[in-house]
Write an enzyme that holds these catalytic residues in place. Structure first.
Site, PDB file in Angstrom:
ATOM      1  N   GLU A   1       0.601  -0.785   0.373  1.00  0.00           N
ATOM      2  CA  GLU A   1       0.446  -0.049  -0.455  1.00  0.00           C
ATOM      3  C   GLU A   1       1.379   1.608  -0.360  1.00  0.00           C
ATOM      4  OE1 GLU A   1      -2.920  -0.226   3.103  1.00  0.00           O
ATOM      5  OE2 GLU A   1      -4.081  -1.739   2.180  1.00  0.00           O
TER       6      GLU A   1
ATOM      7  N   GLU B   1      -5.812  -8.613  -1.157  1.00  0.00           N
ATOM      8  CA  GLU B   1      -6.329  -8.120   0.777  1.00  0.00           C
ATOM      9  C   GLU B   1      -7.529  -8.001   0.581  1.00  0.00           C
ATOM     10  OE1 GLU B   1      -4.965  -5.077   4.057  1.00  0.00           O
ATOM     11  OE2 GLU B   1      -3.072  -5.434   2.914  1.00  0.00           O
TER      12      GLU B   1
HETATM   13  O1  AHR Z   1      -5.136  -6.179   7.030  1.00  0.00           O
HETATM   14  C1  AHR Z   1      -5.216  -5.275   7.056  1.00  0.00           C
HETATM   15  C2  AHR Z   1      -4.273  -3.561   7.270  1.00  0.00           C
HETATM   16  O2  AHR Z   1      -5.486  -3.346   6.081  1.00  0.00           O
HETATM   17  C3  AHR Z   1      -3.073  -3.911   6.586  1.00  0.00           C
HETATM   18  O3  AHR Z   1      -2.352  -4.042   7.345  1.00  0.00           O
HETATM   19  C4  AHR Z   1      -2.983  -3.372   5.334  1.00  0.00           C
HETATM   20  O4  AHR Z   1      -2.148  -3.237   4.525  1.00  0.00           O
HETATM   21  C5  AHR Z   1      -4.711  -2.195   5.116  1.00  0.00           C
HETATM   22  O5  AHR Z   1      -4.433  -1.281   5.164  1.00  0.00           O
END
Ligand code: AHR
Length: 496
Positions: free
Chosen positions: A172, A291
């Site tokens: 990110e 994610e």
């Molecule tokens: O999964 C939790 C968090 O969400 C991770 O660390 C990050 O990559 C995202 O913002």
């Protein structure tokens, strides 16, 4: 309600890449410590790995686990977590304002992946670090011997290289919250050079570049296009991240989030192909949705956390039944894009926004465990194009079909699996599908996850409150599959 699904065994979306059923363990909250690793627990094995969590993970058949972050990786020194445990130093983890003890690191994780029957998807720190450290960790993990880092691994007791095939170039990096966050130009160049050098160490690895942190990022689309213009030739996948929530209890809108996810995937495919066209490239970039999940239940509680503690209860969403319905719809959406989505990670796996929870006395399955496990266990094969005639409702994302469904054909095992969610909150749905091309197939099972209470949860005290039953009524007659899907239900219809 009534819906019809039309298929043809020759109209194929693509092979399911099993990595679409991946997950994620970050150094965050109780994911590692007290989640998968708790040496002081009688429930752990000789290496300190929680046996009960391992069993539930193996039952899902998780093909890859992303590690060690997440936001955590952007400030992490992987060398802090290797070598004798007694010599490892605790450090501040600025991403989650906690203390990282470093008692669990790269080698423990790789040992754990063997016991969990899974493979590592390793992330490198492109927040506070860069090319040099990324090069070193690939050398430590993947070179047999004869160089400083490969011999260091051997000195630590690991003679054989890990041969880790899949690497994330940071996490990110578009997000202002990210340690060392970058502009698209800065990140694109760094990903290009880091990727190039990592592949010089081991040309067999595959690389994932960071896409936007979520669709609503103001830089979305231009971030993808600009970064890819730099690193297109070096990388193999572009990441997508997205979480959904239902803070105002608007369930129909919440369940329509899969429409937004579908649109997000279509947009990222278009951007990748725009850069491909611009570069006159023969190569296509595939998607790594590394994610995805529901995440909102724990936000309030997490705002009250004290700083600089170790492994606090953080991001511990307790999932309810409607979350499981959406997770099912999101899995269907990922599968429907099997031609371009090759990797996806349910974030995360244990205790932190997770399908599996642990306490000092045991481990249990949250509601979302079931669609995830069903999809991973029964969803391997070839995705067929489905033309679905379903009634729709008006949602904040536009028209949302009441029926989400995908059909997977496994020619080797001669099975067909239909995953389907009926999103109607008040009516069952009669579904039909012409299966004359599979004339000798019979119903093997029709599993249903249903509950009258959308907010029903599984807790340690009541772990089976929401659980699937083989109670569906799917039937085949003269080549026609018919089934009545209960209102608000997740369904797995297996034929063979
Ligand atoms: O999964 C939790 C968090 O969400 C991770 O660390 C990050 O990559 C995202 O913002």
């Amino acid at each position: 309600k009534k819906a019809a699904i039309h298929i043809d065994r020759h109209f194929i979306v693509g092979e399911v890449d099993k990595r679409i059923f991946g997950s994620f363990i970050e150094h965050l909250g109780r994911a590692v410590y007290d989640g998968i690793y708790q040496p002081s627990s009688p429930l752990s094995d000789e290496q300190g790995f929680r046996r009960d969590a391992l069993k539930l993970i193996r039952d899902i058949n998780v093909p890859i686990v992303r590690y060690p972050g997440g936001n955590f990786v952007s400030g992490y020194h992987w060398e802090d977590g290797i070598g004798p445990k007694s010599e490892r130093q605790p450090k501040l983890d600025l991403a989650w304002t906690v203390i990282e003890s470093n008692q669990f690191g790269l080698n423990e994780f790789m040992d754990w992946t063997k016991k969990a029957d899974t493979n590592a998807m390793m992330a490198v720190n492109l927040g506070t670090r860069g090319i040099e450290d990324a090069k070193n960790i690939v050398e430590y993990c993947n070179i047999k011997k004869g160089s400083y880092y490969s011999d260091l691994r051997r000195k630590h007791g690991y003679e054989e290289p890990y041969d880790i095939k899949l690497w994330c170039l940071g996490n990110e990096m578009d997000g202002p919250w990210q340690i060392g966050h970058k502009t698209a130009e800065e990140y694109g160049r760094l990903a290009q050079e880091t990727g190039r050098i990592m592949k010089m160490v081991d040309p067999s690895i595959e690389l994932v570049a960071c896409g936007s942190s979520f669709l609503q990022m103001p830089t979305f689309a231009s971030w993808e296009a600009t970064t890819l213009e730099h690193c297109y030739d070096q990388v193999d996948y572009l990441s997508l991240h997205q979480y959904y929530g239902n803070p105002d209890s608007e369930t129909p809108d919440f369940l329509a989030s899969s429409v937004a996810m579908d649109e997000f995937i279509n947009s990222v495919v278009s951007i990748c192909d725009y850069v491909k066209a611009k570069k006159r490239s023969k190569k296509s970039i595939h998607l790594s949705f590394d994610e995805w999940n529901v995440w909102y239940h724990s936000h309030e509680q997490d705002r009250k956390l004290e700083r600089w503690t170790q492994a606090p209860h953080q991001l511990e969403d307790v999932y309810n039944f409607e979350d499981a319905l959406l997770v099912g719809s999101m899995l269907i959406t990922l599968l429907k894009h099997a031609d371009r989505v090759k990797i996806a990670c349910l974030a995360q796996l244990v205790n932190v926004i997770a399908p599996i929870m642990t306490s000092d006395t045991g481990a249990w399955k949250q509601t979302i465990y079931y669609p995830y496990m069903h999809a991973s266990v029964y969803g391997r094969g070839t995705v067929l194009h489905t033309v679905v005639e379903s009634p729709v409702y008006d949602s904040k994302y536009g028209d949302a079909p009441y029926l989400d469904s995908v059909l997977i054909m496994n020619e080797e095992e001669e099975t067909l699996t239909l995953f389907a969610v009926n999103k109607s909150l008040d009516e069952s749905m009669e579904v039909s599908c012409d299966l004359r091309q599979f004339s000798d197939y019979r119903i093997v099972d029709h599993m249903v996850l249903a509950h009258d209470d959308l907010k029903a949860e599984n807790t340690e005290a009541n772990p089976d409150n929401v659980a699937p039953r083989s109670s569906g009524n799917a039937a085949i007659s003269q080549g026609q599959l018919t089934a009545v899907l209960e209102k608000q239900s997740w369904n797995v219809i297996r034929l063979g």
